[in-house]
Design a protein around this motif. Structure first.
Motif, short mmCIF file in Angstrom:
data_model
loop_
_atom_site.label_atom_id
_atom_site.label_comp_id
_atom_site.label_asym_id
_atom_site.label_seq_id
_atom_site.Cartn_x
_atom_site.Cartn_y
_atom_site.Cartn_z
N ILE A 1 58.31 -129.18 -0.02
CA ILE A 1 58.25 -128.50 1.26
C ILE A 1 57.85 -128.06 2.76
CG2 ILE A 1 58.14 -125.78 2.01
CD1 ILE A 1 59.75 -125.47 -0.88
N ASP A 2 55.66 -128.50 2.21
CA ASP A 2 55.62 -128.20 3.60
C ASP A 2 55.37 -129.98 4.54
OD1 ASP A 2 54.07 -126.34 2.76
OD2 ASP A 2 52.97 -126.20 1.65
N GLY A 3 55.67 -130.55 4.06
CA GLY A 3 55.87 -132.11 4.12
C GLY A 3 56.91 -131.63 4.98
N ILE A 4 58.54 -131.64 4.34
CA ILE A 4 59.40 -131.51 4.72
C ILE A 4 58.99 -131.00 6.23
CG2 ILE A 4 62.93 -130.99 4.55
CD1 ILE A 4 61.54 -131.68 2.03
N ASN A 5 59.04 -129.74 5.96
CA ASN A 5 58.65 -128.54 7.47
C ASN A 5 57.88 -129.37 8.37
OD1 ASN A 5 59.84 -126.25 6.60
ND2 ASN A 5 58.36 -125.97 5.63
N VAL A 6 56.67 -130.38 8.65
CA VAL A 6 56.19 -130.86 9.04
C VAL A 6 56.76 -131.66 9.88
CG1 VAL A 6 54.46 -132.88 9.40
CG2 VAL A 6 53.88 -130.21 8.36
N MET A 7 57.80 -132.64 8.91
CA MET A 7 59.51 -133.79 9.62
C MET A 7 60.04 -133.02 10.54
SD MET A 7 59.94 -136.56 6.04
CE MET A 7 61.24 -136.58 7.06
N CYS A 8 60.17 -132.32 9.74
CA CYS A 8 61.15 -131.09 11.25
C CYS A 8 61.26 -130.66 11.63
CB CYS A 8 62.08 -129.94 10.72
SG CYS A 8 63.18 -130.55 9.21
N GLU A 9 59.91 -129.64 11.87
CA GLU A 9 59.10 -129.63 13.39
C GLU A 9 58.78 -130.24 14.11
OE1 GLU A 9 55.48 -127.17 11.43
OE2 GLU A 9 57.62 -125.28 10.59
N THR A 10 58.23 -131.44 13.84
CA THR A 10 57.55 -132.44 14.80
C THR A 10 59.09 -133.25 14.94
OG1 THR A 10 56.91 -133.96 12.79
CG2 THR A 10 55.49 -132.02 14.06
N GLY A 11 59.61 -133.25 15.02
CA GLY A 11 61.15 -134.16 14.84
C GLY A 11 60.99 -135.98 14.21
N LEU A 12 60.66 -135.54 13.52
CA LEU A 12 60.39 -136.67 12.60
C LEU A 12 61.43 -136.70 12.02
CD1 LEU A 12 57.22 -137.52 11.44
CD2 LEU A 12 57.89 -139.14 12.85
N ALA A 13 61.93 -135.87 11.80
CA ALA A 13 63.34 -136.00 10.45
C ALA A 13 64.66 -135.89 10.91
CB ALA A 13 63.60 -134.38 9.62
N GLN A 14 64.64 -135.44 12.40
CA GLN A 14 65.50 -135.51 13.12
C GLN A 14 66.22 -137.21 13.22
OE1 GLN A 14 63.75 -133.66 13.21
NE2 GLN A 14 64.60 -131.54 14.76
N ARG A 15 64.40 -137.74 13.70
CA ARG A 15 65.16 -139.33 13.31
C ARG A 15 65.33 -140.67 11.76
NH1 ARG A 15 64.91 -140.03 19.07
NH2 ARG A 15 65.00 -142.45 18.25
N VAL A 16 64.89 -139.99 11.11
CA VAL A 16 64.93 -140.74 9.56
C VAL A 16 65.71 -139.45 8.88
CG1 VAL A 16 62.56 -142.13 10.15
CG2 VAL A 16 62.53 -140.08 8.85
#
Length: 486
Positions: A241-256
């Motif tokens: 969950i912490d890793g997913i939050n980092v992805m979402c908060e930094t914009g990485l998740a929006q790309r991948v």
């Protein structure tokens, strides 16, 4: 200002961690001591390095050991050949890496590197270096840039020129060089940062977080296959969950993985959570709590993605309510599309999509009104995924209303009991028609072909609806049906 007492506590912890690491590595003396002797005899240095040192300090060292040396790859091959059980080249030799196995340990020994990057791809221009310090400074994070010198007599010397131990003690991920330079060299390191947060429970240094946020689009340079590997390691971590939050908060998740942050925009229909995003993370956490043994990637992905169809199916109802009709159908399609884009294996993709498709069906069970036929169909549609479906459905109960949560658990307990009762009466795991293809062809006088398949499927439906039939009942029902097909 850090108090002397805090400094003493940190120093004490550092001493204890290094002592524990020495004990851990001491258990590998049958591998490390002869290796140190052989490299020293050839006039070369040898260091345990990277994740191996980090994990030894954290008490989680596995059987994969990474080394670095000033010896060139061909020399390394000559040194370990005859001592190792097996030495091979899987393409790493061009990058200075020799792979070997000794007992249960898998070794990778890489020549000091001083690479440069074209900053278009993530492929380095391989250049061998001359010093350990130059090799360490090109690594991704300081906690992965610690080393242990393996002496000729088995002595172990901790080497930490980039202060990785203090970063580890603080639980911080920082880069040896400026993070912008590191991530420009290899954008995959941004995703690795989120993955290490998920695996180690660390936090990003503010400058690392700022650089990832500014450079998230650079992840597009990385192939889908490499992204998939990092995502799997992230979701399999102890703190996904912490890793997913980092992805979402930094914009990485929006790309991948854009479907996940998209859920932040949606309020779930019961208004029990801030949004569907946090509900989904809670479901993931509760699914993990039900795992038995190693991380179950199919279950974890299904838990995270089970509601990704909600943004596309959101409807504002009269009176201020919100509905998400058929979001499980839309979600299953979205899962297939995203996982295909990430190059997941076909069966893995189908398993996750089927769990997403089925996760809402239980809510039609009501207070046990399902017929035995409906229970059979639930089991048959889930197939081998039924144990995972049980866990997913239970994890999907995130209501804060204790009475309602208890009622949902009791209702699902009842459904599982009914499934077990039917299983004792019938072989639900191998639920098939009461006549096979040969019997169908003989009874109806048909040659092999699609008509036999239609008849087989009709008998399967009868089997689901009515349970086991005698041969005479099955033949009579099939003949009746066949009369209506002409």
């Amino acid at each position: 200002m850090v108090s002397p007492k805090s400094e003493d506590a940190a120093l004490d912890r550092r001493t204890r961690l290094l002592a524990a690491a020495a004990v851990t590595l001491g258990r590998l003396s049958d591998v490390l001591t002869p290796l140190g002797e052989m490299f020293a005899a050839g006039g070369h240095e040898l260091y345990l390095v990277g994740g191996s040192v980090r994990d030894a300090v954290l008490g989680r060292l596995g059987t994969d050991l990474d080394f670095t040396t000033d010896a060139r790859p061909e020399v390394v091959q000559d040194i370990v050949r005859g001592w190792a059980d097996h030495v091979w080249d899987t393409g790493g030799l061009a990058f200075g890496t020799v792979s070997a196995a000794k007992g249960a340990e898998q070794l990778e020994i890489t020549t000091f590197r001083a690479d440069s990057y074209d900053r278009v791809s993530r492929n380095p221009q391989v250049t061998f270096g001359d010093s350990l310090e130059d090799d360490l400074v090109r690594r991704d994070f300081t906690v992965n840039a610690m080393a242990v010198r393996i002496g000729a007599d088995g002595a172990l010397e901790f080497v930490d020129p980039l202060d990785g131990m203090n970063a580890l003690l603080e639980g911080l991920l920082d880069t040896p060089a400026a993070p912008e330079d590191s991530f420009n060299d290899d954008p995959l390191r941004m995703l690795r940062a989120a993955r290490f947060v998920a695996q180690l429970g660390f936090e990003l240094h503010p400058r690392v977080r700022a650089a990832i946020t500014a450079m998230a689009g650079e992840i597009d340079r990385i192939t889908a296959e490499r992204v998939r590997v990092e995502l799997d390691k992230l979701i399999a971590g102890a703190h996904p969950i912490d890793g997913i939050n980092v992805m979402c908060e930094t914009g990485l998740a929006q790309r991948v993985l854009p479907e996940v942050p998209a859920m932040k925009l949606e309020i779930d229909e019961h208004h029990q959570h801030k949004d569907v995003y946090w509900h989904s993370l809670t479901v993931l956490e509760q699914a993990i709590d039900q795992e038995e043994g190693d991380p179950d990637l199919v279950l974890r992905w299904a838990a995270l993605l089970h509601d990704i169809g909600k943004p596309d199916t959101k409807r504002n109802e009269p009176g201020g309510g919100v509905s998400f009709h058929h979001h499980e159908v839309v979600g299953a399609k979205m899962v297939r599309k995203r996982m295909r884009a990430l190059k997941y294996p076909k069966q893995f993709t189908e398993d996750v999509a089927r769990l997403v498709f089925l996760h809402l069906r239980f809510h039609g069970y009501g207070k046990g009104q399902w017929t035995d036929s409906a229970v059979r169909r639930y089991v048959t549609d889930a197939g081998d995924l039924l144990p995972r479906l049980h866990k997913l459905v239970r994890a999907d109960c995130t209501t804060r209303n204790k009475r309602r949560a208890a009622a949902l658990r009791a209702t699902y307990d009842e459904l599982e009991a009914r499934i077990e009762h039917l299983r004792q009466q019938e072989d639900l795991a191998k639920l098939r028609p009461d006549l096979d293809g040969n019997a169908i062809m003989e009874l109806l006088g048909l040659p092999p072909g699609p008509e036999v398949g239609r008849a087989w499927r009709h008998l399967k439906e009868l089997r689901l609806d009515h349970g086991p039939l005698t041969r005479e009942e099955a033949e009579s029902a099939l003949l009746e049906w066949w009369k209506t097909q002409s």
